[in-house]
Scaffold this active site. Sequence first.
Site, PDB file in Angstrom:
ATOM      1  N   ARG A 120      -8.117  19.977  20.547  1.00  0.00           N
ATOM      2  CA  ARG A 120      -7.201  20.514  19.524  1.00  0.00           C
ATOM      3  C   ARG A 120      -7.867  21.527  18.600  1.00  0.00           C
ATOM      4  O   ARG A 120      -7.383  21.800  17.514  1.00  0.00           O
ATOM      5  CB  ARG A 120      -6.581  19.363  18.712  1.00  0.00           C
ATOM      6  CG  ARG A 120      -5.416  18.687  19.443  1.00  0.00           C
ATOM      7  CD  ARG A 120      -4.886  17.473  18.738  1.00  0.00           C
ATOM      8  NE  ARG A 120      -5.892  16.426  18.587  1.00  0.00           N
ATOM      9  CZ  ARG A 120      -6.276  15.607  19.576  1.00  0.00           C
ATOM     10  NH1 ARG A 120      -5.724  15.718  20.762  1.00  0.00           N
ATOM     11  NH2 ARG A 120      -7.219  14.701  19.381  1.00  0.00           N
ATOM     12  N   THR A 158       8.239  46.028  11.814  1.00  0.00           N
ATOM     13  CA  THR A 158       7.959  44.828  11.026  1.00  0.00           C
ATOM     14  C   THR A 158       8.310  45.093   9.568  1.00  0.00           C
ATOM     15  O   THR A 158       7.907  46.111   9.006  1.00  0.00           O
ATOM     16  CB  THR A 158       6.457  44.485  11.112  1.00  0.00           C
ATOM     17  OG1 THR A 158       6.130  44.334  12.487  1.00  0.00           O
ATOM     18  CG2 THR A 158       6.120  43.230  10.346  1.00  0.00           C
ATOM     19  N   TYR A 217      -9.907  49.983  15.659  1.00  0.00           N
ATOM     20  CA  TYR A 217      -9.853  48.688  14.983  1.00  0.00           C
ATOM     21  C   TYR A 217     -10.185  47.528  15.898  1.00  0.00           C
ATOM     22  O   TYR A 217     -10.473  46.422  15.433  1.00  0.00           O
ATOM     23  CB  TYR A 217      -8.496  48.482  14.285  1.00  0.00           C
ATOM     24  CG  TYR A 217      -7.357  48.030  15.163  1.00  0.00           C
ATOM     25  CD1 TYR A 217      -6.577  48.946  15.866  1.00  0.00           C
ATOM     26  CD2 TYR A 217      -7.040  46.684  15.275  1.00  0.00           C
ATOM     27  CE1 TYR A 217      -5.527  48.524  16.655  1.00  0.00           C
ATOM     28  CE2 TYR A 217      -5.985  46.251  16.062  1.00  0.00           C
ATOM     29  CZ  TYR A 217      -5.239  47.175  16.754  1.00  0.00           C
ATOM     30  OH  TYR A 217      -4.200  46.750  17.535  1.00  0.00           O
ATOM     31  N   ARG A 223      -2.550  34.397  12.288  1.00  0.00           N
ATOM     32  CA  ARG A 223      -3.741  34.925  12.960  1.00  0.00           C
ATOM     33  C   ARG A 223      -4.775  35.402  11.936  1.00  0.00           C
ATOM     34  O   ARG A 223      -5.971  35.188  12.105  1.00  0.00           O
ATOM     35  CB  ARG A 223      -3.331  36.072  13.891  1.00  0.00           C
ATOM     36  CG  ARG A 223      -4.433  36.478  14.862  1.00  0.00           C
ATOM     37  CD  ARG A 223      -3.850  37.133  16.095  1.00  0.00           C
ATOM     38  NE  ARG A 223      -4.847  37.749  16.961  1.00  0.00           N
ATOM     39  CZ  ARG A 223      -5.533  37.106  17.886  1.00  0.00           C
ATOM     40  NH1 ARG A 223      -5.367  35.827  18.065  1.00  0.00           N
ATOM     41  NH2 ARG A 223      -6.404  37.744  18.649  1.00  0.00           N
ATOM     42  N   ASN A 233       1.705  36.931  12.203  1.00  0.00           N
ATOM     43  CA  ASN A 233       0.507  37.725  11.928  1.00  0.00           C
ATOM     44  C   ASN A 233      -0.346  37.105  10.826  1.00  0.00           C
ATOM     45  O   ASN A 233      -1.569  37.218  10.841  1.00  0.00           O
ATOM     46  CB  ASN A 233       0.908  39.168  11.587  1.00  0.00           C
ATOM     47  CG  ASN A 233       1.202  39.965  12.846  1.00  0.00           C
ATOM     48  OD1 ASN A 233       1.005  39.476  13.960  1.00  0.00           O
ATOM     49  ND2 ASN A 233       1.674  41.189  12.679  1.00  0.00           N
ATOM     50  N   ILE A 269       4.989  51.256  19.383  1.00  0.00           N
ATOM     51  CA  ILE A 269       5.984  50.262  19.806  1.00  0.00           C
ATOM     52  C   ILE A 269       7.195  50.938  20.454  1.00  0.00           C
ATOM     53  O   ILE A 269       7.654  50.523  21.513  1.00  0.00           O
ATOM     54  CB  ILE A 269       6.450  49.418  18.591  1.00  0.00           C
ATOM     55  CG1 ILE A 269       5.256  48.664  17.984  1.00  0.00           C
ATOM     56  CG2 ILE A 269       7.582  48.463  18.975  1.00  0.00           C
ATOM     57  CD1 ILE A 269       4.525  47.746  18.941  1.00  0.00           C
ATOM     58  N   CYS A 317      -1.212  45.794  11.584  1.00  0.00           N
ATOM     59  CA  CYS A 317      -0.332  44.614  11.582  1.00  0.00           C
ATOM     60  C   CYS A 317      -0.969  43.463  10.822  1.00  0.00           C
ATOM     61  O   CYS A 317      -0.534  43.096   9.740  1.00  0.00           O
ATOM     62  CB  CYS A 317      -0.064  44.201  13.013  1.00  0.00           C
ATOM     63  SG  CYS A 317       0.315  45.601  14.060  1.00  0.00           S
ATOM     64  N   THR A 344       6.165  51.097   9.069  1.00  0.00           N
ATOM     65  CA  THR A 344       6.487  50.558   7.739  1.00  0.00           C
ATOM     66  C   THR A 344       5.181  50.456   6.949  1.00  0.00           C
ATOM     67  O   THR A 344       4.528  49.408   6.971  1.00  0.00           O
ATOM     68  CB  THR A 344       7.152  49.164   7.838  1.00  0.00           C
ATOM     69  OG1 THR A 344       6.484  48.401   8.831  1.00  0.00           O
ATOM     70  CG2 THR A 344       8.612  49.255   8.168  1.00  0.00           C
ATOM     71  N   LYS A 364       8.197  36.800  11.993  1.00  0.00           N
ATOM     72  CA  LYS A 364       7.253  37.835  12.435  1.00  0.00           C
ATOM     73  C   LYS A 364       6.041  37.925  11.494  1.00  0.00           C
ATOM     74  O   LYS A 364       4.888  37.956  11.923  1.00  0.00           O
ATOM     75  CB  LYS A 364       7.983  39.182  12.496  1.00  0.00           C
ATOM     76  CG  LYS A 364       7.104  40.387  12.534  1.00  0.00           C
ATOM     77  CD  LYS A 364       6.348  40.486  13.833  1.00  0.00           C
ATOM     78  CE  LYS A 364       5.124  41.357  13.686  1.00  0.00           C
ATOM     79  NZ  LYS A 364       4.632  41.880  14.932  1.00  0.00           N
ATOM     80  N   ASP A 408      12.032  61.169  18.431  1.00  0.00           N
ATOM     81  CA  ASP A 408      10.949  61.200  17.442  1.00  0.00           C
ATOM     82  C   ASP A 408      11.072  62.499  16.670  1.00  0.00           C
ATOM     83  O   ASP A 408      11.240  63.567  17.260  1.00  0.00           O
ATOM     84  CB  ASP A 408       9.579  61.108  18.128  1.00  0.00           C
ATOM     85  CG  ASP A 408       8.511  60.667  17.138  1.00  0.00           C
ATOM     86  OD1 ASP A 408       7.983  59.550  17.283  1.00  0.00           O
ATOM     87  OD2 ASP A 408       8.221  61.450  16.186  1.00  0.00           O
TER      88      ASP A 408
END
Length: 408
Positions: A235, A116, A308, A202, A199, A10, A249, A80, A195, A29
């Site tokens: 719908r 996050t 992934y 989903r 996730n 990110i 995530c 995180t 946030k 970094d």
Amino acid sequence: MLNIIGLGYIGLPTALIMASNDIPVIGVDKNPSVVESLNRGEVTFEEDGLPALFKKAVQANIVFRTTPTPSDMYIIAVPTPFNKSTKRINPSYVITAIREVLAVCNDNAVIVIESTVAPGTIDKFIRPVVTGANVRIAHAPERIIPGDMVRELVNNARIIGADDEETAQEVKKLYTAFCKAEIVTTDIRSAEMSKVVENTFRDINIAFANELAKICRAGNMDVYEIIRIANMHPRVNILRPGPGVGGHCISVDPWFLVGDFPQLSLLIHEARKINDSMPVFVLERIQEIMKDENIIDISRIGFYGLTYKEDVDDTRESPTLQLFDIITKSLGQTPKCYDPMVKEMMFDAQYNDFGAFIRDIDFIVIMVGHSHLKDNMEKLNDKTVFDTRYCITPSDADYPVGTKHYYL
Ligand code: SAJ
């Protein structure tokens, strides 16, 4: 000079897009090899459009270094992790980054946290660290999807959580430099929660698709045909079943709610369990197919895809690694595998050449639908194929002839 701390998935794209839009940026970094690689002109991970953005940012004089510099504005984009047994967030990287910023920042600086975090993290863990310092905290959770990050950075709406309107507007002005979509301002807790909710939404929807796959398998129905038809309803929009949910995530954030509200997050918890059960479901399907095809030699089975999801090089929490964990525990060794996106050798029986991989197996389990596979379909001609992603469908023009094709 805006300092962006953490140049991972990110932080790096964010630093590059800010610099490309004429904001003076220092990318920080603490890992010297990341900084060295960027200073040599090499991006550190594969992502569509990232090399071009990198070039623009370098032309705009972006600076990469290992420590932050005095400034009025910082963005924190460090990982995180979460504690797998307690399901709670581990905010230590964010705290360390904030401490390093506090040591150098100007009076009244703004520290924007993009990482996050579980709802309440900033109140509980970050405010005590900044107490007594003359700084302001804001939260602008990242929302970009790996695989389409550069486009989403520009086009996704953003959330800015802050304690007061002045800070919110200051941060909003910064993001307006590159973000063309709406930028909503709110309080910090609402920003944290929205946030995690995105996730979680989903994850639950993927779990529904995965549960349907199991029901349809048991009832001898074609889940893909059923989803295709159901999705014609205006719908209904069912997602794709697959071998599980990975990445850092979607497979992690819902746990923050389960960890903090165990009595209230029943649906969320169940969805997590369904998605986590998919690697075992894949294993059971492999065993069924082996029986049907009379395949006995497990050394002739190969797994395609370690990441992934498709067309990324990130293997964190990947369903293939979850499955390999189970297989290794029962067989004492990992099976043959190949992934065109993963250059690092992670397993003894991992191939770096697709031709050699295909030659050495009779049964291929597709765990990830990389574009590479779609460009090499004819090589599967005489194989038994278990396609857990439904990425090679009978309607494909180059659908390999002569293969025995199985789905979830
Ligand atoms: N997956 C399925 N079926 C689907 C969609 C996904 O099995 O229909 C699987 C993928 O294969 C993968 C996992 O779910 O293993 C997650 O992939 P993803 O593409 O859904 O999401 P991520 O983890 O790459 O990125 C998500 C995004 N969040 C949402 O779409 C709500 C992204 O916008 C966030 O910025 C990112 O999480 C993040 O960092 O939080």
